[in-house]
Design a protein around this motif. Structure first.
Motif, short mmCIF file in Angstrom:
data_model
loop_
_atom_site.label_atom_id
_atom_site.label_comp_id
_atom_site.label_asym_id
_atom_site.label_seq_id
_atom_site.Cartn_x
_atom_site.Cartn_y
_atom_site.Cartn_z
N GLU A 46 25.02 44.57 104.29
CA GLU A 46 25.12 45.88 104.93
C GLU A 46 25.32 45.70 106.44
O GLU A 46 24.64 44.91 107.08
CB GLU A 46 23.85 46.69 104.68
CG GLU A 46 23.67 47.11 103.23
CD GLU A 46 22.57 48.14 103.07
OE1 GLU A 46 22.16 48.73 104.09
OE2 GLU A 46 22.13 48.36 101.93
N GLU A 73 27.02 50.56 90.51
CA GLU A 73 25.80 50.01 91.09
C GLU A 73 25.91 49.86 92.60
O GLU A 73 24.94 49.99 93.33
CB GLU A 73 25.49 48.65 90.47
CG GLU A 73 24.22 48.00 91.02
CD GLU A 73 23.92 46.66 90.39
OE1 GLU A 73 22.91 46.05 90.75
OE2 GLU A 73 24.71 46.22 89.52
N TYR A 74 27.13 49.60 93.09
CA TYR A 74 27.33 49.36 94.51
C TYR A 74 27.93 50.56 95.23
O TYR A 74 27.89 50.62 96.45
CB TYR A 74 28.23 48.15 94.72
CG TYR A 74 27.58 46.86 94.29
CD1 TYR A 74 26.66 46.23 95.10
CD2 TYR A 74 27.84 46.30 93.04
CE1 TYR A 74 26.03 45.07 94.71
CE2 TYR A 74 27.22 45.14 92.64
CZ TYR A 74 26.31 44.52 93.47
OH TYR A 74 25.69 43.37 93.07
N PRO A 81 19.39 51.56 100.34
CA PRO A 81 19.85 50.16 100.37
C PRO A 81 20.46 49.75 99.04
O PRO A 81 20.04 50.17 97.97
CB PRO A 81 18.56 49.38 100.66
CG PRO A 81 17.63 50.36 101.28
CD PRO A 81 17.96 51.69 100.64
N ARG A 82 21.47 48.91 99.12
CA ARG A 82 22.11 48.36 97.94
C ARG A 82 21.79 46.88 97.83
O ARG A 82 21.61 46.21 98.85
CB ARG A 82 23.63 48.52 98.02
CG ARG A 82 24.10 49.96 98.11
CD ARG A 82 25.52 50.00 98.66
NE ARG A 82 25.96 51.35 98.84
CZ ARG A 82 25.57 52.14 99.84
NH1 ARG A 82 24.71 51.70 100.73
NH2 ARG A 82 26.02 53.37 99.95
N PRO A 83 21.74 46.35 96.65
CA PRO A 83 21.59 44.90 96.53
C PRO A 83 22.84 44.21 97.07
O PRO A 83 23.96 44.66 96.84
CB PRO A 83 21.44 44.68 95.02
CG PRO A 83 22.10 45.87 94.39
CD PRO A 83 21.86 47.01 95.33
N ALA A 84 22.65 43.14 97.82
CA ALA A 84 23.80 42.41 98.35
C ALA A 84 24.62 41.84 97.20
O ALA A 84 24.06 41.23 96.28
CB ALA A 84 23.33 41.29 99.27
N PRO A 85 25.93 42.06 97.19
CA PRO A 85 26.75 41.50 96.11
C PRO A 85 26.75 39.98 96.15
O PRO A 85 26.66 39.38 97.22
CB PRO A 85 28.14 42.07 96.38
CG PRO A 85 28.14 42.41 97.83
CD PRO A 85 26.74 42.79 98.18
N THR A 86 26.84 39.39 95.00
CA THR A 86 26.87 37.93 94.90
C THR A 86 28.17 37.49 94.26
O THR A 86 28.85 38.27 93.59
CB THR A 86 25.70 37.42 94.05
OG1 THR A 86 25.84 37.91 92.71
CG2 THR A 86 24.36 37.87 94.61
#
Length: 266
Positions: A46, A73-74, A81-86
Motif C-alpha cells: 500500500e 479480495e484485492y 487494509p488489504r493483504p499484500a499480494p504475493t
C-alpha cells in the motif's frame, strides 16, 4: 500536452517480475488522443500517498485491458487494509493482484480529482466493481449468452476483428461522442463481464444478449467512460475508435488547461 497515466500489469516469468503494457494503447493515445504517456506500475504494498502525488500530476487515466481477471479480495471500494499480494497469488492470464492493488488506489484518487478516465475491457470491469457492481466470472458458462471470447484458431491480429454489434443507448455520453445512437460493430475478447451494473454508472451500450458493453460514471462532468471491447487495436481503420480516443484526448486537454490556470493562481 496533457499527461495521461496508463495502467501496467505485472508479468512474472521464470521468477522475474516485469511491468508491461501493450504498445497499441500507447500508439493509439499518442496518435489519436494527442497526449503524453506515463506508465503506472503495479503495486506490491500500500502506498496511497505516493499514488496521490502521482495522480495530482496527471490530466487523464487509462485503465487498460489484460488477460487477467479481477480478484475481489484485492479490489474493494473501502479504505480498509488489504493483504499484500504475493507472487504465489499471481497466475498468468488468470489473476494479477498487483494490478488489482494499484487500481484500487489510483482509481478513487482519479475520481476524486475529477480526471478524465477511459476504461478498456478489464478497465470497464474495474469501474463496475469499484462502484459496487457485480461481474460474471465466466460469461461462456451461461448458455443464454453470446460467446464473448476470441477465436484462438485465428491469427492474433484477426482475433481483434469485429464479431458482434452493440446498441449505443440514446441520450448517453457515448451517443454524444459518436454523434448518434444505434448499433456499432465491436471485437470481443473477455471471459468476465458486467452481471449487475453499479448504481454509480450509466449504461452506454448493450450487446444483443443483454450484456452491458459500455458505461459512464454518473454525473461525472467529464469523460469517464469504460468500454468492454478493444478500440485501440484496429483504430486506424475504425471511425468509432478514433472518435472515442479523440473525445478522451479533448477531455484531457480541457482538464490540463484548468489545472494550469489553478496552478498559476496559487
Amino acid at each position: 500536452m496533457p499527461l495521461v497515466g496508463v495502467t501496467a500489469n505485472r508479468l512474472i516469468d521464470d521468477g522475474d517480475q516485469r511491468e508491461w503494457v501493450r504498445r497499441r494503447y500507447i500508439d493509439a493515445l499518442e496518435a489519436y488522443a494527442k497526449v503524453e504517456i506515463v506508465v503506472l506500475p503495479t503495486r506490491s504494498i500500500e502506498d496511497k500517498n505516493g499514488i496521490w502525488r502521482l495522480v495530482s500530476r496527471l490530466d487523464g487515466l487509462v485503465l487498460t485491458g489484460d488477460e487477467s481477471n479481477i480478484d475481489p479480495e484485492y479490489f474493494v471500494r473501502s479504505n480498509t487494509p488489504r493483504p499484500a499480494p504475493t507472487e504465489g497469488a499471481y497466475r498468468r492470464a488468470e489473476r494479477d493482484p498487483f494490478r488489482d492493488m494499484m487500481v484500487s488506489f489510483v482509481l478513487p484518487a482519479a475520481l476524486q480529482k475529477g480526471l478524465p478516465i477511459l476504461g478498456i475491457c478489464r478497465g470497464l470491469q474495474e469501474l463496475n466493481v469499484f462502484f459496487g457492481g457485480e461481474l460474471y466470472e465466466n460469461i461462456s458458462a451461461d448458455r443464454n449468452m453470446l460467446c464473448h471470447k476470441e477465436d484462438l484458431s485465428l491469427p492474433r491480429d484477426r482475433q481483434y476483428d469485429p464479431v458482434h454489434e452493440v446498441s449505443v443507448q440514446s441520450g448517453g455520453m457515448l451517443a454524444r461522442i459518436l454523434g448518434s445512437s444505434g448499433p456499432i460493430l465491436v471485437n470481443s475478447l473477455h471471459s468476465q463481464g458486467i452481471r449487475w451494473l453499479a448504481s454509480g454508472l450509466n449504461c452506454e451500450a448493450v450487446a444483443p444478449d443483454g450484456l452491458i458493453e459500455a458505461a459512464s460514471v454518473s454525473n461525472a462532468g467529464t469523460f469517464q467512460v469504460g468500454v468492454q471491447w478493444h478500440p485501440e487495436w484496429h483504430i486506424a481503420d475504425d471511425a468509432v475508435s478514433k472518435m472515442l480516443f479523440a473525445a478522451f484526448g479533448k477531455a484531457c486537454s480541457d482538464f490540463e488547461s484548468k489545472r494550469l490556470i489553478a496552478d498559476r493562481a496559487e
